[in-house]
Design a protein around this motif. Structure first.
Motif, PDB file in Angstrom:
ATOM      1  N   TYR A  20      10.622 -46.155 -12.419  1.00  0.00           N
ATOM      2  CA  TYR A  20      10.034 -44.733 -12.489  1.00  0.00           C
ATOM      3  C   TYR A  20       8.510 -44.799 -11.677  1.00  0.00           C
ATOM      4  N   GLY A  55       6.919 -36.908  -8.913  1.00  0.00           N
ATOM      5  CA  GLY A  55       7.204 -36.973 -10.168  1.00  0.00           C
ATOM      6  C   GLY A  55       8.686 -36.430 -10.692  1.00  0.00           C
ATOM      7  N   GLY A  84      11.633 -38.964 -11.996  1.00  0.00           N
ATOM      8  CA  GLY A  84      12.316 -38.771 -13.086  1.00  0.00           C
ATOM      9  C   GLY A  84      13.793 -39.011 -13.002  1.00  0.00           C
ATOM     10  N   ASN A  86       9.340 -34.301 -15.470  1.00  0.00           N
ATOM     11  CA  ASN A  86       8.708 -35.345 -15.075  1.00  0.00           C
ATOM     12  C   ASN A  86       7.433 -35.004 -13.844  1.00  0.00           C
ATOM     13  N   THR A 131       4.771 -33.530 -16.131  1.00  0.00           N
ATOM     14  CA  THR A 131       4.268 -34.455 -16.934  1.00  0.00           C
ATOM     15  C   THR A 131       3.206 -35.170 -15.825  1.00  0.00           C
TER      16      THR A 131
END
Length: 290
Positions: free
Chosen positions: A181, A208, A212, A273, A276
């Motif tokens: 990741y 991101g 993910g 993600n 995030t």
């Protein structure tokens, strides 16, 4: 040990959780139940029987706990990477750490995250699998009447070890997956950003999101096993371990069982993600300038 990464991880984890929880509920039900014919069928039945609230079952507990776990992940990752590469977060664009160090730091963060996550994830999965009809005066009460009641029931019926049901599968899932990741995220950011500069918001969002998806493609087989072991208990099918659960699942449903929920996992992974990482990077840059 810098604490900013832990705080940024907590906030970004909470934002990602709220965005992704409805997708996660569908994913868990597809992995653990055989009464659905696919994603759309699961969504329609959930809405018909439980209204929109059905998609958010089990979220109240994770909103604090999973955010805490995300804090552990990002905090441990960042501080482990600092110990390995001797560079702080603001120095990493000028002196990028090796991908080996990034992968190792992600694995360490994933391993420790799994340890903290196990009981919270178990409660979330049990609550998400409650498919009782919408509450009516004559409706029977669900088995678990909330996260704390679920916690107390598991402790009473299955003992302290019951709270860590599926923890080994969770650890096997998260340790290498989170190394992949973070390495994927770093690689995409570096490939799209001039040396020494911080990646743009668009780059962070895209990197991101794809990080993910990549991690969930590798994690889904063990995620299926983890969810099934979490749903096992004194009144249901008991597995002898990760391998027994894998063999039993393949015998009953074929190899395709390992990819249950992959589509919904991927659809959920990108926006969750992306948000995030964007919130995490934004918070750290803002605090660094303060």
């Amino acid at each position: 040990m810098p604490v900013e990464e832990f705080v940024a991880g907590w906030i970004s984890g909470a934002l990602g959780l709220v965005l992704g929880h409805p997708f996660d509920t569908i994913k868990v039900r597809l992995q653990t139940q055989t009464s659905y014919q696919g994603i759309i069928d699961c969504m329609v039945k959930t809405y018909r029987h439980e209204s929109l609230l059905g998609f958010f079952k089990g979220m109240s507990f994770p909103i604090a706990s999973v955010a805490l776990v995300n804090s552990v992940l990002f905090g441990v990752y960042s501080n482990t990477l600092q110990a390995l590469s001797a560079t702080s977060h603001q120095e990493r664009r000028v002196q990028p750490p090796s991908y080996t160090h990034v992968f190792i730091a992600g694995c360490v963060g994933g391993f420790l995250q799994a340890y903290f996550l196990a009981p919270f994830d178990l409660i979330k999965v049990r609550l998400q699998n409650q498919t009782e009809l919408r509450t009516q005066p004559s409706s029977p009460l669900p088995r678990y009447q909330g996260p704390m009641h679920c916690l107390a029931s598991i402790f009473r019926e299955e003992g302290p070890r019951g709270l860590f049901r599926g923890a080994w599968a969770l650890t096997l899932r998260d340790t290498p997956t989170l190394g992949i990741y973070f390495a994927t995220y770093e690689w995409l950011c570096r490939e799209s950003t001039p040396n020494g500069q911080n990646p743009s918001s668009t780059t962070v969002l895209v990197a991101g999101g794809f990080a993910g998806i990549t991690s969930w493609v590798t994690a889904t087989p063990l995620d299926v096993i983890k969810s099934r072991m979490q749903m096992a208990g004194p009144k249901q099918r008991e597995y002898g371990g990760v391998l027994d659960c894998m063999v039993s699942s393949v015998r009953q449903e074929g190899l395709g069982v390992f990819f249950r929920g992959l589509t919904i996992n991927s659809a959920r992974a990108f926006p969750v993600n992306a948000v995030t990482f964007l919130s995490y990077e934004h918070l750290l840059h803002r605090w660094e300038r303060a």
